[in-house]
Scaffold this motif. Sequence first.
Motif, PDB file in Angstrom:
ATOM      1  N   VAL A  84       0.839  -1.202   0.000  1.00 11.17           N
ATOM      2  CA  VAL A  84       0.000   0.000   0.000  1.00 11.17           C
ATOM      3  C   VAL A  84       0.874   1.253   0.000  1.00 11.17           C
ATOM      4  O   VAL A  84       0.582   2.221  -0.705  1.00 11.17           O
ATOM      5  N   PHE A  85       1.956   1.219   0.746  1.00  8.78           N
ATOM      6  CA  PHE A  85       2.786   2.424   0.856  1.00  8.78           C
ATOM      7  C   PHE A  85       3.635   2.643  -0.388  1.00  8.78           C
ATOM      8  O   PHE A  85       3.835   3.775  -0.805  1.00  8.78           O
ATOM      9  N   PHE A  86       4.120   1.535  -0.979  1.00  8.66           N
ATOM     10  CA  PHE A  86       4.867   1.691  -2.231  1.00  8.66           C
ATOM     11  C   PHE A  86       3.933   2.302  -3.271  1.00  8.66           C
ATOM     12  O   PHE A  86       4.313   3.187  -4.045  1.00  8.66           O
ATOM     13  N   THR A  87       2.695   1.791  -3.264  1.00 13.05           N
ATOM     14  CA  THR A  87       1.729   2.234  -4.257  1.00 13.05           C
ATOM     15  C   THR A  87       1.325   3.688  -4.029  1.00 13.05           C
ATOM     16  O   THR A  87       1.287   4.489  -4.966  1.00 13.05           O
ATOM     17  N   VAL A  88       1.009   4.003  -2.781  1.00 10.70           N
ATOM     18  CA  VAL A  88       0.589   5.377  -2.482  1.00 10.70           C
ATOM     19  C   VAL A  88       1.707   6.344  -2.840  1.00 10.70           C
ATOM     20  O   VAL A  88       1.475   7.387  -3.476  1.00 10.70           O
ATOM     21  N   GLY A  89       2.940   5.990  -2.484  1.00  8.94           N
ATOM     22  CA  GLY A  89       4.076   6.841  -2.830  1.00  8.94           C
ATOM     23  C   GLY A  89       4.251   6.937  -4.338  1.00  8.94           C
ATOM     24  O   GLY A  89       4.383   8.034  -4.896  1.00  8.94           O
ATOM     25  N   GLY A  90       4.235   5.791  -5.001  1.00 11.28           N
ATOM     26  CA  GLY A  90       4.473   5.752  -6.445  1.00 11.28           C
ATOM     27  C   GLY A  90       3.386   6.455  -7.236  1.00 11.28           C
ATOM     28  O   GLY A  90       3.668   7.269  -8.124  1.00 11.28           O
ATOM     29  N   TYR A  91       2.130   6.162  -6.903  1.00 11.47           N
ATOM     30  CA  TYR A  91       1.019   6.782  -7.641  1.00 11.47           C
ATOM     31  C   TYR A  91       0.946   8.280  -7.382  1.00 11.47           C
ATOM     32  O   TYR A  91       0.650   9.054  -8.297  1.00 11.47           O
ATOM     33  N   SER A  92       1.188   8.703  -6.138  1.00 14.96           N
ATOM     34  CA  SER A  92       1.139  10.139  -5.846  1.00 14.96           C
ATOM     35  C   SER A  92       2.171  10.864  -6.690  1.00 14.96           C
ATOM     36  O   SER A  92       1.872  11.886  -7.330  1.00 14.96           O
ATOM     37  N   ALA A  93       3.386  10.316  -6.686  1.00 16.64           N
ATOM     38  CA  ALA A  93       4.454  10.957  -7.447  1.00 16.64           C
ATOM     39  C   ALA A  93       4.109  10.977  -8.932  1.00 16.64           C
ATOM     40  O   ALA A  93       4.217  12.012  -9.602  1.00 16.64           O
ATOM     41  N   ALA A  94       3.635   9.843  -9.440  1.00 15.07           N
ATOM     42  CA  ALA A  94       3.350   9.747 -10.872  1.00 15.07           C
ATOM     43  C   ALA A  94       2.229  10.700 -11.273  1.00 15.07           C
ATOM     44  O   ALA A  94       2.327  11.413 -12.284  1.00 15.07           O
ATOM     45  N   LEU A  95       1.163  10.732 -10.463  1.00 12.67           N
ATOM     46  CA  LEU A  95       0.032  11.602 -10.816  1.00 12.67           C
ATOM     47  C   LEU A  95       0.431  13.070 -10.780  1.00 12.67           C
ATOM     48  O   LEU A  95       0.069  13.846 -11.660  1.00 12.67           O
ATOM     49  N   LEU A  96       1.173  13.450  -9.734  1.00 15.88           N
ATOM     50  CA  LEU A  96       1.597  14.843  -9.638  1.00 15.88           C
ATOM     51  C   LEU A  96       2.465  15.223 -10.830  1.00 15.88           C
ATOM     52  O   LEU A  96       2.425  16.350 -11.311  1.00 15.88           O
ATOM     53  N   ASN A  97       3.256  14.267 -11.279  1.00 16.88           N
ATOM     54  CA  ASN A  97       4.131  14.537 -12.413  1.00 16.88           C
ATOM     55  C   ASN A  97       3.337  14.589 -13.722  1.00 16.88           C
ATOM     56  O   ASN A  97       3.469  15.513 -14.514  1.00 16.88           O
ATOM     57  N   MET A  98       2.482  13.602 -13.922  1.00 19.47           N
ATOM     58  CA  MET A  98       1.786  13.495 -15.199  1.00 19.47           C
ATOM     59  C   MET A  98       0.670  14.519 -15.333  1.00 19.47           C
ATOM     60  O   MET A  98       0.461  15.092 -16.400  1.00 19.47           O
ATOM     61  N   GLU A  99      -0.072  14.720 -14.239  1.00 24.22           N
ATOM     62  CA  GLU A  99      -1.232  15.606 -14.331  1.00 24.22           C
ATOM     63  C   GLU A  99      -0.853  17.068 -14.131  1.00 24.22           C
ATOM     64  O   GLU A  99      -1.432  17.954 -14.732  1.00 24.22           O
ATOM     65  N   MET A 100       0.103  17.316 -13.217  1.00 18.60           N
ATOM     66  CA  MET A 100       0.397  18.697 -12.875  1.00 18.60           C
ATOM     67  C   MET A 100       1.772  19.141 -13.347  1.00 18.60           C
ATOM     68  O   MET A 100       2.149  20.295 -13.151  1.00 18.60           O
ATOM     69  N   GLY A 101       2.513  18.217 -13.925  1.00 15.70           N
ATOM     70  CA  GLY A 101       3.803  18.567 -14.476  1.00 15.70           C
ATOM     71  C   GLY A 101       4.868  18.915 -13.454  1.00 15.70           C
ATOM     72  O   GLY A 101       5.874  19.538 -13.785  1.00 15.70           O
ATOM     73  N   LEU A 102       4.660  18.507 -12.196  1.00 15.67           N
ATOM     74  CA  LEU A 102       5.690  18.779 -11.186  1.00 15.67           C
ATOM     75  C   LEU A 102       6.925  17.939 -11.458  1.00 15.67           C
ATOM     76  O   LEU A 102       6.841  16.818 -11.953  1.00 15.67           O
ATOM     77  N   SER A 103       8.077  18.488 -11.118  1.00  9.14           N
ATOM     78  CA  SER A 103       9.314  17.755 -11.367  1.00  9.14           C
ATOM     79  C   SER A 103       9.463  16.623 -10.351  1.00  9.14           C
ATOM     80  O   SER A 103       8.970  16.721  -9.223  1.00  9.14           O
ATOM     81  N   PRO A 104      10.141  15.562 -10.751  1.00  7.11           N
ATOM     82  CA  PRO A 104      10.346  14.442  -9.823  1.00  7.11           C
ATOM     83  C   PRO A 104      10.960  14.887  -8.497  1.00  7.11           C
ATOM     84  O   PRO A 104      10.702  14.272  -7.466  1.00  7.11           O
ATOM     85  N   LEU A 105      11.742  15.951  -8.505  1.00  9.18           N
ATOM     86  CA  LEU A 105      12.344  16.405  -7.253  1.00  9.18           C
ATOM     87  C   LEU A 105      11.288  16.937  -6.290  1.00  9.18           C
ATOM     88  O   LEU A 105      11.536  17.052  -5.091  1.00  9.18           O
ATOM     89  N   MET A 106      10.104  17.282  -6.827  1.00 10.48           N
ATOM     90  CA  MET A 106       8.991  17.689  -5.965  1.00 10.48           C
ATOM     91  C   MET A 106       8.077  16.507  -5.681  1.00 10.48           C
ATOM     92  O   MET A 106       7.554  16.351  -4.580  1.00 10.48           O
ATOM     93  N   THR A 107       7.848  15.687  -6.715  1.00 13.45           N
ATOM     94  CA  THR A 107       6.844  14.630  -6.552  1.00 13.45           C
ATOM     95  C   THR A 107       7.332  13.518  -5.623  1.00 13.45           C
ATOM     96  O   THR A 107       6.522  12.914  -4.930  1.00 13.45           O
ATOM     97  N   ILE A 108       8.633  13.286  -5.600  1.00 12.51           N
ATOM     98  CA  ILE A 108       9.116  12.206  -4.729  1.00 12.51           C
ATOM     99  C   ILE A 108       8.913  12.558  -3.249  1.00 12.51           C
ATOM    100  O   ILE A 108       8.335  11.764  -2.508  1.00 12.51           O
TER     101      ILE A 108
END
Lengths: 382, 262
Positions: A84-108
């Motif tokens: 659950v935590f790998f997923t929550v971390g991974g999906y949050s980062a991915a969505l923030l990056n894909m939908e909002m264009g945030l850089s990985p240095l922010m999404t991680i």
Amino acid sequence: MSNSDLSERLDVEGGTFRQWLNPLNKPLRHKIGLLVLLLLAVLPVALTSSEALIFASAFFFAMFAMSWDLVSGYTGQISFGHTVFFTVGGYSAALLNMEMGLSPLMTIPAGVLVAALAGLVIGVPTLRLRGPYLSLVTLIAPLILFGVFRYFPIFGGESGLSGEIDNLFGLGFNDVIPVYYLAFGLFVVVLTVLLAVTRSDAGRIFTAIRESEDAVNSAGLNPAKFKIFAFVLSAAIGGLAGAAFVHTPSASPTPNTLLALAINIEIIIAVFIGGAGTIVGAAAGGLFFGLTRSFLEGSELVIPVANVAIAEVYLILLSVIALVIIYALPGGLLRGSIVGGRRVLNRNSDEDVATDGGEMVNPVAQILNNYRDFLGGDDDER
Amino acid sequence: MSADQDAPPEWSDELGPNDGILVMSELTKQFGGITAVDELSFAVQEEEILGFIGPNGAGKSTTFNCISGIYPPTDGNIWYKGENVTDLPPYKMVKRGMARTFQSFRPLEDRTVLQNIALPLVPDKLFSLAGLRGETIKKAEGVCELVGLDDRMDMTPDELPHAGMLRLELGRALATNPDLLLLDEPFAGLSDPEVESISDLLKQLRSEAGVTLVVVDHNMRGLFPLIDRAVVIRFGELLAEGTPEEIRSDPMVKEAYLGGGN
Ligand SMILES: Nc1ncnc2c1ncn2[C@@H]1O[C@H](COP(=O)(O)OP(=O)(O)OP(=O)(O)O)[C@@H](O)[C@H]1O
Ligand SMILES: [Mg+2]
């Protein structure tokens, strides 16, 4: 009544100064550990690019394993749903990056935060109580998340998030060496943080909770606080690994990569192989498991009589290895090899041994005992 | 805690917060259908050694579990040092200066005797290295010496004989630096000389460190010379209270023991 210490009140002399952990007594183990890290640091020169990516994935898997070990191997509270935590971390980062264009240095970092939050939501209500409530809730949590993914289109259902996701530092499929070092660097950071935490007083209290929660409580220490701390830190580290993972070319944010129930089982098996309740054991077990899995999955070998490809039954093979180890070396490979090594070197074995030490402590048996006590109802005087 | 609405009014003959260092009033604990402790009231005076006795299953350990916060009581009140502590968890009771031992031991099997005893010396903080300091270890060694484990500090609990385990439990309780100590069967399985040596230690704790003691045990020969006073319970209820001589000659107590408990 006086507040001074009992020993002062009674005028008792303490003995001579002794070391609590005496880490310096075990230089050989530490040297071997550093040597292995050094080898891993120079290894890419000898690897093909696909092998380097396999190693990178194994480093991430080892981070998952270490995060699980911090809460389950140390405090004895078994989490069956750490994905659950790998997923929550991974999906949050991915969505923030894909939908909002945030850089990985922010999404991680954002992924870490959301995972830690998820850790609080699951940990606080279940760990405040005594008993295996965490296990029950974490059994269900991944199923709930699966359900959420199925019914909310933004998560892409079974096939996960599709679309362009930025890789950390813009690394692509051809930059295998930097990807290797990225994974290796994170692995070393996580290893260091977890070693520091478990070598501090908190680590001693974690394992004391596994041995006897009553003893910890009766020592004036709040077990819930330490269990929740271990769990939330573990969730945050799992989230970090998940978030960084999806920003590498080795992984994509799909349920199969991050959430699958099999991953929960694989982590537990990997930690038991290496040694539960030892961060180094979890790291080694995770690497071993991750590499072996990739090797077997890629293998063309077919088991003769049964006529099944090894690639299809890798989990069974690794489970058998784990079972053999649990029976033969209940403390895991790490403790087993330390004890064995000591015997070979004919060193005195009655030295003070740290949590990661070579004593044949058996966390698996202790955890089973706790569960049996709880399910048996009466755990008290009899 | 100022005005205690659970405290009985002045004129009442019920026990109140200031009737002793530890006071329980109408304490009740039920497990499903069984009432293990039944409206039990008694007070412990500062610096006394109180025997707390009763047949098997009388509810002694359950009373200890309620006082020390392991179980929340079903009903009634507990006051410690004048404050209502009825629902406090164990670690908070320990911080207020109450420690206990367990009838069935709670050793930490993964570490040495010394490290078992050092556990209460570690601060209740998430980020701390105090346990690694020599000072902490020195204190733990002092406690080991006090309870007579100084020559077995480097053993693990499973290497200790039964008497050693009792000393370990006692040592871990003492390391919390208690003002009041609840001891659940500290003499169980000990030989007479061992009982005497533990008794001497307990008396020393009281006379030199001012520790108040409540001692549960079935070994009357060992217990009676130690205690100032005894409280006897049966079926969770108060049966008698008085000096060892009074208790010894009490016909109700004799009957309770001869007639058995449950
Ligand atoms: N956790 C529990 N759940 C259910 N019943 C319990 C529990 N703990 C104690 N009891 C019951 O409460 C009653 C009192 O038990 P307790 O252990 O307090 O007796 P005791 O006076 O300490 O006896 P002993 O001298 O044998 O130690 C018994 O009937 C026991 O079975
Ligand atoms: Mg009892």
